[in-house]
Design a protein around this motif. Structure first.
Motif, short mmCIF file in Angstrom:
data_model
loop_
_atom_site.label_atom_id
_atom_site.label_comp_id
_atom_site.label_asym_id
_atom_site.label_seq_id
_atom_site.Cartn_x
_atom_site.Cartn_y
_atom_site.Cartn_z
N ASP A 1 0.87 -1.16 0.00
CA ASP A 1 0.00 0.00 0.00
C ASP A 1 0.92 1.22 0.00
O ASP A 1 2.02 1.17 0.52
N SER A 2 0.47 2.30 -0.59
CA SER A 2 1.25 3.52 -0.62
C SER A 2 0.42 4.67 -0.08
O SER A 2 -0.76 4.76 -0.36
N MET A 3 1.05 5.53 0.66
CA MET A 3 0.43 6.78 1.09
C MET A 3 0.96 7.85 0.15
O MET A 3 2.16 7.95 -0.06
N THR A 4 0.06 8.63 -0.42
CA THR A 4 0.44 9.64 -1.41
C THR A 4 -0.04 11.01 -0.96
O THR A 4 -1.16 11.16 -0.48
N HIS A 5 0.84 12.00 -1.13
CA HIS A 5 0.47 13.38 -0.84
C HIS A 5 0.84 14.23 -2.05
O HIS A 5 1.99 14.25 -2.47
N VAL A 6 -0.14 14.90 -2.63
CA VAL A 6 0.08 15.74 -3.81
C VAL A 6 0.37 17.16 -3.34
O VAL A 6 -0.43 17.76 -2.63
N LEU A 7 1.54 17.68 -3.74
CA LEU A 7 1.92 19.03 -3.36
C LEU A 7 1.32 20.08 -4.28
O LEU A 7 0.96 21.17 -3.86
N ARG A 8 1.24 19.74 -5.58
CA ARG A 8 0.70 20.67 -6.57
C ARG A 8 0.22 19.86 -7.76
O ARG A 8 0.86 18.91 -8.16
N ALA B 1 -5.75 15.91 -5.57
CA ALA B 1 -5.35 17.18 -6.18
C ALA B 1 -4.94 18.18 -5.11
O ALA B 1 -5.35 18.07 -3.96
N ARG B 2 -4.14 19.12 -5.50
CA ARG B 2 -3.77 20.27 -4.69
C ARG B 2 -3.92 21.50 -5.57
O ARG B 2 -3.62 21.43 -6.75
N PRO B 3 -4.38 22.62 -5.17
CA PRO B 3 -4.75 22.87 -3.79
C PRO B 3 -6.17 22.39 -3.50
O PRO B 3 -7.09 22.75 -4.20
N SER B 4 -6.33 21.56 -2.54
CA SER B 4 -7.62 21.11 -2.06
C SER B 4 -7.39 20.40 -0.74
O SER B 4 -6.25 20.16 -0.35
N GLN B 5 -8.44 20.05 -0.09
CA GLN B 5 -8.28 19.33 1.17
C GLN B 5 -8.09 17.84 0.94
O GLN B 5 -7.82 17.11 1.87
N ARG B 6 -8.22 17.39 -0.30
CA ARG B 6 -8.09 15.96 -0.58
C ARG B 6 -6.75 15.66 -1.25
O ARG B 6 -6.66 14.90 -2.18
N GLY B 7 -5.67 16.31 -0.82
CA GLY B 7 -4.37 16.14 -1.44
C GLY B 7 -3.61 14.91 -1.00
O GLY B 7 -2.53 14.63 -1.50
N SER B 8 -4.16 14.14 -0.06
CA SER B 8 -3.49 12.95 0.44
C SER B 8 -4.42 11.76 0.37
O SER B 8 -5.63 11.91 0.45
N GLY B 9 -3.83 10.57 0.26
CA GLY B 9 -4.66 9.37 0.25
C GLY B 9 -3.83 8.11 0.17
O GLY B 9 -2.61 8.17 0.04
#
Length: 198
Positions: free
Chosen positions: A149-156, A171-179
């Motif tokens: 499993d991978s944890m992903t965080h989108v910076l932009r 997506a970033r910028p948004s509150q759903r940038g991680s998953g």
């Protein structure tokens, strides 16, 4: 051993049109090939024996060991596992990591992936990756048995992961940038972390 991967991703442009193979950088392939040969010899394994354990062909293993093949990340991961090692050990990130990590993947358009840090205990292996996908580049990887499993965080930008179980998107910028990106665990869990900036 469980594995954890954490990833940061940066995406410039669409990242959906162009696709780039999941091959490692040539200089990393040469380094990895030498380490595989050395570890295989230390373990008393023949090329045929390691091929059987890893699922790679004898010809591919020979070419990898000689630095004449550019294997996929998944292939190197399977070989590392067959040798009782991890990918970070094979690319030289452990035990003494270079300060900036190891640039494992890149394209002529400016996309890249660095393995920044890793740590291992008998129970878990944790990898921290940072990716940058530029312009029309994309990264395509075949699912590997036992993928973590991978944890992903989108910076932009926007990251889309397509899999048999459906599409995931952050997506970033948004509150759903991680998953979390589900893996294909058939062995003890391993996690990767990725940081993405678009």
């Amino acid at each position: 051993m469980g594995n954890i991967a954490l990833t940061d991703v940066t995406v410039d442009g669409t990242a959906e049109r162009g696709r780039v193979a999941e091959r490692i950088r040539p200089e990393v392939a040469v380094l990895v090939g030498g380490r595989i040969r050395s570890l295989r010899s230390e373990a008393g394994l023949s090329v045929a024996g390691l091929a059987e354990l890893s699922g790679a062909s004898r010809r591919m293993l020979t070419q990898i060991e000689l630095g004449q093949a550019n294997p996929s990340l998944a292939t190197v991961d399977r070989i590392a596992s067959a040798l009782g090692m991890t990918f970070p050990v094979l690319v030289g990130l452990l035990p003494d990591p270079p300060p900036d990590g190891v640039e494992v993947w890149s394209t002529p358009n400016g996309s890249w992936a660095y393995l920044l840090k890793a740590t291992e205990t008998p129970q878990v292996s944790v990898e921290l990756w940072k990716w940058h996908i530029a312009g029309d580049d994309g990264y395509r990887a075949a699912p590997a048995a036992g993928a973590p499993d991978s944890m992903t965080h989108v910076l932009r930008g926007r990251l889309r992961v397509r899999s048999a179980s459906g599409d995931l998107s952050w997506a970033r910028p948004s509150q759903r940038g991680s998953g979390a990106v589900p893996g294909t665990r058939s062995r003890p869990p391993r996690t990767r972390a990725t940081s993405c900036g678009w």
